[in-house]
Design an enzyme around this catalytic site. Structure first.
Site, mmCIF file in Angstrom:
data_model
loop_
_atom_site.group_PDB
_atom_site.id
_atom_site.type_symbol
_atom_site.label_atom_id
_atom_site.label_comp_id
_atom_site.label_asym_id
_atom_site.label_seq_id
_atom_site.Cartn_x
_atom_site.Cartn_y
_atom_site.Cartn_z
ATOM 1 N N LYS A 95 0.822 -1.207 0.000
ATOM 2 C CA LYS A 95 0.000 0.000 0.000
ATOM 3 C C LYS A 95 0.861 1.265 0.000
ATOM 4 O O LYS A 95 0.613 2.212 0.734
ATOM 5 C CB LYS A 95 -0.930 -0.003 1.218
ATOM 6 C CG LYS A 95 -1.903 -1.169 1.238
ATOM 7 C CD LYS A 95 -2.805 -1.117 2.452
ATOM 8 C CE LYS A 95 -3.730 -2.297 2.530
ATOM 9 N NZ LYS A 95 -4.629 -2.461 1.429
ATOM 10 N N CYS A 96 1.837 1.275 -0.846
ATOM 11 C CA CYS A 96 2.821 2.355 -0.914
ATOM 12 C C CYS A 96 2.781 2.981 -2.299
ATOM 13 O O CYS A 96 2.449 2.310 -3.280
ATOM 14 C CB CYS A 96 4.210 1.753 -0.635
ATOM 15 S SG CYS A 96 5.600 2.885 -0.806
#
Length: 178
Positions: free
Chosen positions: A54-55
């Site tokens: 989730k970057c």
């Protein structure tokens, strides 16, 4: 006198090297919880990368997979280490991470279990990667997700590549081609 000095120096060298580990001495767990001996990578160049699902840099999974498909095999391997050390960007379980990587990026390079890459609970391999006293090359600090460590065919740390540098950058590809 010279003999005593030489003997003391030899003992000091033995004491200083005792307990020091090299890259190939580590056994880590793969994403399925099985032992993965880094000694199985002898003779290959290795790119070690801490990953997160989730970057903003997560699309690097695609470039890592392309790099692995192009150069991977007998002479090169990528090993990914999911880590939740930065802004809670890898909150899932190992099973969640594996599913995400396969579904979204078709990842086929070896993924390891989630570890800590900094702080009090830093895993032993990342202690080695980040401490000159252990790796013999340089100190570094994992600054964010997708930081890359380049290991040569003899298990030596060669370089650290910053997270925002893409896996297909000339710095990495040039190293692979040499």
């Amino acid at each position: 006198m010279k003999k005593t000095i030489l003997l003391n120096l030899l003992m000091l060298i033995v004491i200083m090297s005792y307990g020091q580990s090299g890259f190939y001495d580590f056994v880590v767990k793969d994403i399925e919880g099985k032992d993965f001996k880094l000694s199985s990578l002898k003779g290959k160049k290795v790119l070690v990368v801490n990953t997160a699902s989730k970057c903003g840099l997560t699309p690097q999974y695609k470039q890592l997979e392309e790099l692995y498909k192009t150069y991977g095999g007998e002479q090169f391997v990528i090993i990914g280490f999911p880590a939740n050390n930065f802004a809670n960007q890898e909150p899932g379980s190992n099973e969640d991470i594996m599913e995400f990587c396969e579904k979204n990026y078709g990842v086929t390079f070896p993924m390891m279990e989630k570890v800590s890459v900094k702080g009090d609970d830093i895993c032993p391999l990342y202690q080695w990667l980040t401490q000159k006293s252990k790796n013999g090359k340089m100190d570094s600090k994992v600054s964010w997700n997708f930081q890359k460590y380049l290991i040569d065919e003899e298990g030596n740390l060669v370089d650290v590549v910053e997270p925002k540098v893409k896996p297909d950058d000339v710095r990495i590809v040039g190293w692979l081609r040499n």
